[in-house]
Design an enzyme around this catalytic site. Structure first.
Site, mmCIF file in Angstrom:
data_model
loop_
_atom_site.group_PDB
_atom_site.id
_atom_site.type_symbol
_atom_site.label_atom_id
_atom_site.label_comp_id
_atom_site.label_asym_id
_atom_site.label_seq_id
_atom_site.Cartn_x
_atom_site.Cartn_y
_atom_site.Cartn_z
ATOM 1 N N ALA A 32 0.861 -1.188 0.000
ATOM 2 C CA ALA A 32 0.000 0.000 0.000
ATOM 3 C C ALA A 32 0.899 1.241 0.000
ATOM 4 O O ALA A 32 0.772 2.140 0.833
ATOM 5 C CB ALA A 32 -0.958 -0.002 1.181
ATOM 6 N N LEU A 33 1.814 1.262 -0.960
ATOM 7 C CA LEU A 33 2.902 2.257 -0.962
ATOM 8 C C LEU A 33 2.398 3.667 -1.213
ATOM 9 O O LEU A 33 1.436 3.891 -1.945
ATOM 10 C CB LEU A 33 3.928 1.878 -2.030
ATOM 11 N N HIS A 37 6.821 6.099 1.765
ATOM 12 C CA HIS A 37 7.762 5.025 1.431
ATOM 13 C C HIS A 37 8.830 5.538 0.458
ATOM 14 O O HIS A 37 10.010 5.223 0.598
ATOM 15 C CB HIS A 37 7.021 3.844 0.799
ATOM 16 N N GLN A 155 8.658 1.774 16.864
ATOM 17 C CA GLN A 155 9.176 0.667 16.041
ATOM 18 C C GLN A 155 10.638 0.924 15.690
ATOM 19 O O GLN A 155 11.487 0.027 15.800
ATOM 20 C CB GLN A 155 8.333 0.549 14.763
ATOM 21 N N LEU A 186 1.536 10.689 6.336
ATOM 22 C CA LEU A 186 1.113 9.678 5.359
ATOM 23 C C LEU A 186 1.199 8.284 5.960
ATOM 24 O O LEU A 186 2.155 7.962 6.677
ATOM 25 C CB LEU A 186 1.981 9.777 4.107
ATOM 26 N N ARG A 189 -2.860 3.291 6.049
ATOM 27 C CA ARG A 189 -4.225 3.248 6.595
ATOM 28 C C ARG A 189 -5.077 4.426 6.123
ATOM 29 O O ARG A 189 -6.307 4.351 6.161
ATOM 30 C CB ARG A 189 -4.194 3.271 8.121
HETATM 31 O O1 PAF Z 1 6.325 -0.431 9.366
HETATM 32 C C1 PAF Z 1 5.935 -1.407 8.698
HETATM 33 O O2 PAF Z 1 5.420 -1.276 7.591
HETATM 34 C C2 PAF Z 1 6.103 -2.799 9.267
HETATM 35 O O3 PAF Z 1 5.946 -2.800 10.644
HETATM 36 C C3 PAF Z 1 7.422 -3.469 8.848
HETATM 37 C C4 PAF Z 1 8.628 -2.729 9.397
HETATM 38 C C5 PAF Z 1 7.513 -3.542 7.343
HETATM 39 C C6 PAF Z 1 7.474 -4.894 9.403
HETATM 40 O O4 PAF Z 1 6.422 -5.688 8.929
#
Ligand code: PAF
EC number: 6.3.2.1
Length: 282
Positions: A32-33, A37, A155, A186, A189
């Site tokens: 879902a870029l 990204h 994360q 962005l 979701r």
């Molecule tokens: O941030 C994300 O999109 C995900 O948590 C990741 C780092 C690709 C791991 O599935």
């Protein structure tokens, strides 16, 4: 751009690149870029000979099965975006069995308590799932540098901790949050939001900017109250949490200590879609 659809083709590709001494930059995604990204790949391009991305909706990091089911998936669209961007040399799109050859289960990690704060409380097991998939992708891809967005700041901190604890020879780079013109961070979701709700959600960024300015004059309990009031007045939005935490330990604080750095963290549910954002407090 090479599209690598299983572990074997990836391994052959990586072997060739390593033989040529190429420096690899890697940005994992769940597809879902969007432009956020692309900003990771742009950063990666500057510092590496080769940029690899992955697309894998990792089942073990979803503690809510409905969220996993609703996660937007359109691999062909994603491949087109990557091709058109000209920023990525190869994309790895593994099958579940390429990542989880036996059971589709997380390993258990100790991230020195980082995993118990914020998202760890709201989404039990989430960071074990993230750690498991990222460690496996790192082992398969063997990047020199890996790029993660600061939108998921916790994360990013957890991945840095994992690399440190497992002594993996990879540099983890945080990339600033990519925002729409309205200020909305962005996220994949956002695709689930109607345009008018996307527009309304800019209030999240506006609230964070207010927090930054209030943080110079107002106590944290008072800031929290003001934020709660802002979201109480928004129809169809629920504030799941708002807090200010130490940027290194991620522990919530009620008081600013002069020698520490702080960040405001917020999660708002807009029409059932969970939006997350954060801001460094200057
Ligand atoms: O941030 C994300 O999109 C995900 O948590 C990741 C780092 C690709 C791991 O599935």
């Amino acid at each position: 751009m090479e599209v690598l659809k299983n572990k074997k083709t990836l391994q052959d590709f990586i072997e060739r690149q390593k033989e040529m001494g190429k420096r690899i930059g890697f940005a994992p995604t769940m597809g879902a870029l969007h432009k956020g990204h692309l900003s990771l790949y742009e950063e990666a391009r500057k510092e590496n000979d080769l940029v690899i991305s992955s697309i894998f909706v990792n089942p073990t990091q979803f503690n809510n099965p409905e969220d996993l089911e609703k996660y937007p998936r359109d691999v062909n669209r994603d491949i087109l975006i990557l091709q058109n961007s000209g920023l990525v040399d190869a994309v790895y799109i593994p099958e579940v069995a390429d990542i989880y050859p036996e059971k589709t289960e997380s390993q258990h990690y100790d991230f020195d308590g980082l995993e118990n704060e914020m998202e760890g409380k709201s989404r039990p097991g989430h960071f074990d799932g993230v750690g498991t998939v990222v460690e496996e992708l790192f082992r398969q891809i063997q990047p020199d540098n890996a790029y993660f967005g600061e939108k998921d700041f916790q994360q990013l901190a957890i991945i840095k901790k994992m690399v440190e604890k497992k002594k993996l020879p990879i540099k983890i780079k945080g990339v600033s949050i990519y925002r729409a013109e309205s200020g909305l961070a962005l996220s994949s979701r956002n695709q689930r939001l109607h345009e008018d709700r996307k527009e309304a959600s800019k209030i999240i960024y506006e609230a964070l900017k207010k927090v930054d300015s209030w943080s110079k004059t107002t106590t944290i309990p008072d800031i929290k109250e003001k934020i709660q009031e802002i979201f109480d007045q928004q129809q169809g939005m629920q504030l799941e949490y708002f807090l200010i935490a130490d940027e290194e330990t991620l522990k919530e604080t009620d008081f600013f200590h002069e020698d520490r750095s702080y960040r405001a963290f917020i999660v708002v549910i807009v029409d059932g879609v969970r939006l997350i954002d954060n801001m460094h407090l200057s």
